[in-house]
Write a protein that holds these residues in place. Structure first.
Motif, PDB file in Angstrom:
ATOM      1  N   SER A   7      36.425 -76.222  60.855  1.00 24.45           N
ATOM      2  CA  SER A   7      35.950 -74.724  60.894  1.00 24.45           C
ATOM      3  C   SER A   7      34.667 -75.026  60.040  1.00 24.45           C
ATOM      4  O   SER A   7      34.399 -73.402  59.290  1.00 24.45           O
ATOM      5  CB  SER A   7      36.895 -73.527  60.294  1.00 24.45           C
ATOM      6  OG  SER A   7      37.705 -73.860  59.204  1.00 24.45           O
ATOM      7  N   ASP A   9      31.097 -75.548  57.720  1.00 23.83           N
ATOM      8  CA  ASP A   9      29.878 -75.244  58.060  1.00 23.83           C
ATOM      9  C   ASP A   9      29.641 -76.293  56.816  1.00 23.83           C
ATOM     10  O   ASP A   9      29.559 -76.433  55.648  1.00 23.83           O
ATOM     11  CB  ASP A   9      29.329 -74.321  57.993  1.00 23.83           C
ATOM     12  CG  ASP A   9      27.735 -74.707  58.678  1.00 23.83           C
ATOM     13  OD1 ASP A   9      27.330 -75.426  58.949  1.00 23.83           O
ATOM     14  OD2 ASP A   9      27.371 -73.189  59.188  1.00 23.83           O
ATOM     15  N   LYS A  68      27.747 -73.913  62.286  1.00 25.18           N
ATOM     16  CA  LYS A  68      27.760 -72.599  62.994  1.00 25.18           C
ATOM     17  C   LYS A  68      26.295 -71.421  63.095  1.00 25.18           C
ATOM     18  O   LYS A  68      25.857 -70.486  61.838  1.00 25.18           O
ATOM     19  CB  LYS A  68      28.247 -71.488  61.627  1.00 25.18           C
ATOM     20  CG  LYS A  68      30.201 -72.344  61.741  1.00 25.18           C
ATOM     21  CD  LYS A  68      31.168 -71.830  61.268  1.00 25.18           C
ATOM     22  CE  LYS A  68      32.359 -71.914  61.153  1.00 25.18           C
ATOM     23  NZ  LYS A  68      33.396 -71.456  60.865  1.00 25.18           N
ATOM     24  N   THR A  71      23.861 -67.648  68.239  1.00 23.24           N
ATOM     25  CA  THR A  71      23.957 -67.517  69.478  1.00 23.24           C
ATOM     26  C   THR A  71      22.885 -66.478  69.817  1.00 23.24           C
ATOM     27  O   THR A  71      22.677 -65.732  69.538  1.00 23.24           O
ATOM     28  CB  THR A  71      25.187 -67.781  70.162  1.00 23.24           C
ATOM     29  OG1 THR A  71      25.899 -68.709  70.166  1.00 23.24           O
ATOM     30  CG2 THR A  71      25.210 -67.683  72.182  1.00 23.24           C
ATOM     31  N   SER A  90      29.361 -66.321  64.500  1.00 24.96           N
ATOM     32  CA  SER A  90      30.420 -66.602  64.720  1.00 24.96           C
ATOM     33  C   SER A  90      31.552 -65.592  65.105  1.00 24.96           C
ATOM     34  O   SER A  90      32.536 -65.981  66.152  1.00 24.96           O
ATOM     35  CB  SER A  90      31.140 -67.815  64.058  1.00 24.96           C
ATOM     36  OG  SER A  90      31.236 -67.458  62.448  1.00 24.96           O
ATOM     37  N   ASP A  91      31.493 -64.615  64.581  1.00 26.44           N
ATOM     38  CA  ASP A  91      32.626 -63.382  64.792  1.00 26.44           C
ATOM     39  C   ASP A  91      31.845 -62.032  65.767  1.00 26.44           C
ATOM     40  O   ASP A  91      32.540 -61.168  65.076  1.00 26.44           O
ATOM     41  CB  ASP A  91      32.838 -62.910  62.674  1.00 26.44           C
ATOM     42  CG  ASP A  91      31.552 -62.034  62.984  1.00 26.44           C
ATOM     43  OD1 ASP A  91      30.969 -62.254  63.588  1.00 26.44           O
ATOM     44  OD2 ASP A  91      31.248 -61.059  61.666  1.00 26.44           O
TER      45      ASP A  91
END
Length: 348
Positions: A7, A9, A68, A71, A90-91
């Motif tokens: 987890s 980075d 991380k 996107t 990511s959240d």
């Protein structure tokens, strides 16, 4: 140094951290510098791209650490060459970012927060409210994403997207320093611009920084009642106090602040409004960017006619105020100032 789970980075590691990591992995010390260069200078997104690292080390790093990176949910391309991206972290929180090419230069407009709490009446971002502030890495990631998509080096960055940078001051400054780092993206300090609605404590802290970062202030009216109507989130920072804080900034830094002035038909383009802006600027070191308000769906506000914008430019210039009429980029894809709203429609 304790082993970290996946987890973590890898980009959170500085060179000293990477040296410790290489010791732990029983790798030669020079591998730390190679890894640092891949991560922070060559802008890679996977360990597989690090071709000068042994396959075994790459595999170990892949199993232990992550990149991380955000996107890309949506990309739109404007007829002027600008590109707007909806990027998701990511959240699940997303922001909009704009890349603006111009000849051999590439400027990026980034967000400092997901949404904004300032509530400016003419801004789509402000109408949507605030989700959360971004980390420094999340701000830098927007720049890196644009650089990768264009295949070009970013030459300037403006913190003029979603959010109030001075409501996220520490992370904003950390991001500025990461972007300015000669061993990273190496963008000159004067090509890194932070735009604030006029948060006075932030302006004063910004003046204390040793770097020559550029300051822009979203002004939009030099009459208090009008500014309160347009920018309710900064009511408590009165124009008188703002003017004093900006002059202190100029005296301390010797740098020229920019005033952003989006001209709105019948609101801030009247003769009293123009004169108030002239009075606010006269005799001070500043640059005024005049902008025709960008259209926002369902907004009651409309852009001033270009004739009024040009008249105000002439008026300011007559009083010795350096003034530019800024051509907004990406208006056809809602990428211009005040239009960023995290809409999830597809590129057209």
């Amino acid at each position: 140094m304790e082993r970290t789970n996946r987890s973590r980075d890898i980009r959170q590691f500085d060179l000293d951290d990477l040296k410790e990591l290489m010791k732990e992995l029983r790798q030669p010390a020079f591998r730390a510098k190679q890894l640092y260069e891949w991560v922070h200078e060559k802008n890679v997104c996977s360990f597989d791209e690090m071709t000068n690292l042994p396959a075994g080390l790459r595999q170990s790093l892949t199993e232990t650490f992550a990149f991380k990176v955000p996107t890309e949910l949506v990309k739109q391309v404007s007829k002027d060459g600008s590109r707007k991206y909806l990027l998701e972290f990511s959240d699940g929180v997303s922001v909009e970012t704009v890349g603006m090419p111009n000849r051999n230069k590439l400027a990026v407009c980034i967000s400092s927060q997901a949404g904004c709490a300032m509530g400016c009446a003419f801004c789509a971002t402000g109408l949507a409210g605030l989700s959360r502030s971004l980390t420094a890495q999340e701000m830098v990631d927007q720049v890196l994403h644009v650089s990768r998509d264009f295949g070009e080096r970013v030459t300037s960055v403006v913190f003029m997207g979603q959010g109030e940078p001075f409501a996220n001051f520490d992370n904003t400054v950390e991001a500025l320093r990461m972007l300015n780092d000669p061993e990273g993206l190496a963008i000159g300090a004067r090509h890194l611009t932070v735009s604030t609605c006029g948060v006075i404590p932030g302006i004063r802290r910004f003046a204390e920084l040793p770097e020559q970062f550029t300051l822009a202030i979203s002004l939009h009216s030099a009459i208090q009642t009008t500014r309160n109507q347009l920018m309710p989130g900064v009511k408590k920072f009165t124009l008188l106090r703002l003017h004093e804080a900006i002059q202190e900034y100029v005296e301390k830094t010797g740098r020229r602040p920019t005033y952003e002035f989006a001209m709105i038909d019948g609101i801030n383009d009247t003769n009293p409004e123009m004169q108030a802006l002239v009075d606010f600027c006269a005799g001070t070191l500043c640059h005024v960017n005049l902008i025709q308000l960008n259209d926002i769906p369902d907004s009651p506000f409309r852009p001033s006619p270009i004739e009024k914008v040009e008249a105000l430019q002439r008026r300011l210039t007559m009083h010795g105020v350096e003034t530019t009429i800024r051509n907004s980029r990406g208006g056809d894809i809602d990428a211009a100032c005040g239009q960023l709203k995290q809409r999830r429609f597809r590129a057209r």
